[in-house]
Write a protein that holds these residues in place. Structure first.
Motif, PDB file in Angstrom:
ATOM      1  N   ASN A 185       0.848  -1.192   0.000  1.00  0.00           N
ATOM      2  CA  ASN A 185       0.000   0.000   0.000  1.00  0.00           C
ATOM      3  C   ASN A 185       0.881   1.240   0.000  1.00  0.00           C
ATOM      4  OD1 ASN A 185      -2.828  -1.327   0.922  1.00  0.00           O
ATOM      5  ND2 ASN A 185      -1.155  -2.245   2.093  1.00  0.00           N
ATOM      6  N   THR A 212      -1.750  -2.318  -3.739  1.00  0.00           N
ATOM      7  CA  THR A 212      -3.038  -2.760  -3.192  1.00  0.00           C
ATOM      8  C   THR A 212      -3.993  -1.603  -2.961  1.00  0.00           C
ATOM      9  OG1 THR A 212      -1.927  -4.619  -2.106  1.00  0.00           O
ATOM     10  CG2 THR A 212      -4.117  -4.037  -1.296  1.00  0.00           C
ATOM     11  N   SER A 213      -3.476  -0.480  -2.458  1.00  0.00           N
ATOM     12  CA  SER A 213      -4.336   0.677  -2.203  1.00  0.00           C
ATOM     13  C   SER A 213      -3.489   1.931  -2.093  1.00  0.00           C
ATOM     14  CB  SER A 213      -5.153   0.494  -0.916  1.00  0.00           C
ATOM     15  OG  SER A 213      -4.335   0.680   0.230  1.00  0.00           O
ATOM     16  N   PRO A 278      -7.677   0.992  -5.340  1.00  0.00           N
ATOM     17  CA  PRO A 278      -8.658   1.749  -4.551  1.00  0.00           C
ATOM     18  C   PRO A 278      -7.980   2.859  -3.764  1.00  0.00           C
ATOM     19  CG  PRO A 278      -9.013  -0.604  -4.313  1.00  0.00           C
ATOM     20  CD  PRO A 278      -7.720  -0.447  -5.047  1.00  0.00           C
ATOM     21  N   GLN A 342      -9.284  -2.994   5.979  1.00  0.00           N
ATOM     22  CA  GLN A 342     -10.297  -3.592   5.113  1.00  0.00           C
ATOM     23  C   GLN A 342      -9.715  -4.023   3.772  1.00  0.00           C
ATOM     24  OE1 GLN A 342     -13.602  -0.888   4.709  1.00  0.00           O
ATOM     25  NE2 GLN A 342     -13.879  -0.699   6.918  1.00  0.00           N
ATOM     26  N   VAL A 343      -8.929  -3.147   3.155  1.00  0.00           N
ATOM     27  CA  VAL A 343      -8.411  -3.466   1.834  1.00  0.00           C
ATOM     28  C   VAL A 343      -7.413  -4.618   1.904  1.00  0.00           C
ATOM     29  CG1 VAL A 343      -6.443  -1.860   1.755  1.00  0.00           C
ATOM     30  CG2 VAL A 343      -7.681  -2.409  -0.345  1.00  0.00           C
ATOM     31  N   ASN A 344      -6.617  -4.678   2.954  1.00  0.00           N
ATOM     32  CA  ASN A 344      -5.633  -5.754   3.082  1.00  0.00           C
ATOM     33  C   ASN A 344      -6.266  -7.084   3.454  1.00  0.00           C
ATOM     34  OD1 ASN A 344      -3.114  -4.452   2.436  1.00  0.00           O
ATOM     35  ND2 ASN A 344      -3.294  -3.310   4.353  1.00  0.00           N
ATOM     36  N   LEU A 348     -12.903  -4.607   1.552  1.00  0.00           N
ATOM     37  CA  LEU A 348     -13.238  -3.216   1.251  1.00  0.00           C
ATOM     38  C   LEU A 348     -14.545  -3.144   0.463  1.00  0.00           C
ATOM     39  CD1 LEU A 348     -12.321  -0.249   1.404  1.00  0.00           C
ATOM     40  CD2 LEU A 348     -11.229  -0.583  -0.825  1.00  0.00           C
TER      41      LEU A 348
END
Length: 394
Positions: A185, A212-213, A278, A342-344, A348
């Motif tokens: 990230n 990832t984000s 994201p 959340q994303v990891n 999400l």
């Protein structure tokens, strides 16, 4: 006996009057600090800005107010810290600071890029240490803060090449610090927010690691001269970022006008924002960079990128770094940590279509807490001002 009682009564009345006068002085001072040409500030925002802009505490943009008036929680973190240097193009080395949880992992990786207007003396990995450390603790992740080179000694693209090299290093060496190279990230604030989103573009364009984000805290998203109301309205510098500093940053970091149109300096005007990760974009009401951060969120959404954007009312540029002092900063840090968790975890969920969320000033108990602490800070500042005045007279 009667004389003693009268004396005690007189002393009590005198002390009561003094308390009322002191409280009145504090209340009037806070009221005046809250009143600005741009609108009425919440009490906590007003006293923090008054302290910084009047040099009443030893602060730069990210150093905290004294613990005696912040309500900061004590205690140590179980994080492990390591300061190292890595080689970057040009046969030079830059510093990295790594915070990681104890344990075997592997843990998600967050590459953090500090703010500071791209120029020397405005920010580094030390000024942002509290935020870097907090992100590692709250997301159970490895956070790698990148000490990229800055202007005037190093102009564009040195900062972004250093930052991208750091990502490649993080992927190649993930096993040495229990990091997960599949969960990279990027995050940053202000100028660092610009660098963070540029990293997603570079990784895409160079077929590099999959990001990832991206988390962008009040990011600068354009070097071009375009009409932006927030840049006009909050350009004085009172809200911790001035037009003068912004122009100086552009002059020193991107001395050639052709640099301003690059997607790696002005992602807001990039022609292609496809295939990016994201994004969480946080902006502040009293911030010259507010409008361009929100405009960038809209553009990402137009390209089908998942975007969560939140404007925090009643606060200024850099407010998340003051999470130990300001309740809104605590909210911003909580939102950032929640998004990254959340994303990891692959959990999400962002509603569609895109919509900017506006978070109002703290309410209820949090508002009472903020206001009480604001008065405590104001009393400290007024006391310090009086002491300084008395010392100068001597």
């Amino acid at each position: 006996m009667k004389r003693g009682k009268r004396l005690l009564k007189s002393l009590f009345l005198l002390s009561s009057c003094l308390v009322v006068m002191v409280f009145f002085l504090i209340a009037v001072s806070v009221y005046l600090w809250q009143t600005t040409d741009e609108g009425r500030l919440p009490a906590k925002t007003a006293v923090v800005l008054h302290a910084i802009n009047n040099n009443l505490v030893d602060l730069d943009i990210n150093i905290r107010l004294p613990k005696i008036v912040t309500g900061e929680q004590s205690g140590t973190s179980p994080l492990l810290r390591e300061d190292i240097y890595i080689s970057v193009p040009g046969d030079v080395q830059i510093p990295l600071r790594i915070y990681r949880p104890q344990g075997e992992g592997p843990f998600p990786i967050i590459m953090y890029y500090h703010g500071g207007a791209f120029i020397q003396g405005y920010g580094d990995i030390d000024t942002h240490d509290n935020l870097i450390r907090a992100l590692a603790a709250r997301t159970n992740s490895v956070v790698i803060a990148v000490g990229y080179r800055v202007a005037p000694d190093h102009i564009f693209p040195a900062a972004i090449e250093d930052s991208y090299t750091a990502i490649l290093w993080a992927v190649d060496n993930a096993h040495t610090y229990q990091g997960d190279p599949a969960k990279i990230n990027v995050a940053g604030d202000s100028a660092g927010g610009n660098i963070a989103t540029v990293m997603t573009l570079m990784a895409r364009d160079r077929n590099g690691p999959k990001i990832t984000s991206q988390v962008l805290l009040y990011p600068l998203t354009t070097f071009q001269d375009i009409p932006l109301e927030s840049r006009e309205q909050y350009d004085s510098g009172y809200y911790l970022l001035s037009r003068q500093v912004m122009y100086r940053a552009r002059e020193l970091y991107t001395p050639e006008e052709q640099m301003w149109s690059s997607p790696y300096t002005s992602p807001l005007q990039a022609e292609n924002l496809n295939d990016l990760p994201p994004a969480l974009i946080i902006t502040a009401e009293f911030d010259p960079l507010r409008d361009e951060g929100e405009a960038y969120a809209e553009r990402l959404a137009e390209f089908g990128i998942q975007v969560r954007a939140t404007r925090y009312n009643g606060v200024m540029h850099g407010f998340v770094s003051f999470y130990e002092v300001m309740q809104s900063g605590q909210y911003g840090l909580q939102e950032t940590a929640s998004f990254l968790r959340q994303v990891n975890q692959g959990m999400l969920q962002i509603p569609s279509p895109y919509q900017l969320q506006v978070r109002q000033v703290p309410q209820g108990f949090d508002r009472v807490k903020d206001q009480t602490e604001a008065f405590a800070i104001a009393a400290y500042l007024l006391g310090r001002s009086g002491l300084n005045m008395f010392t100068r007279q001597e």
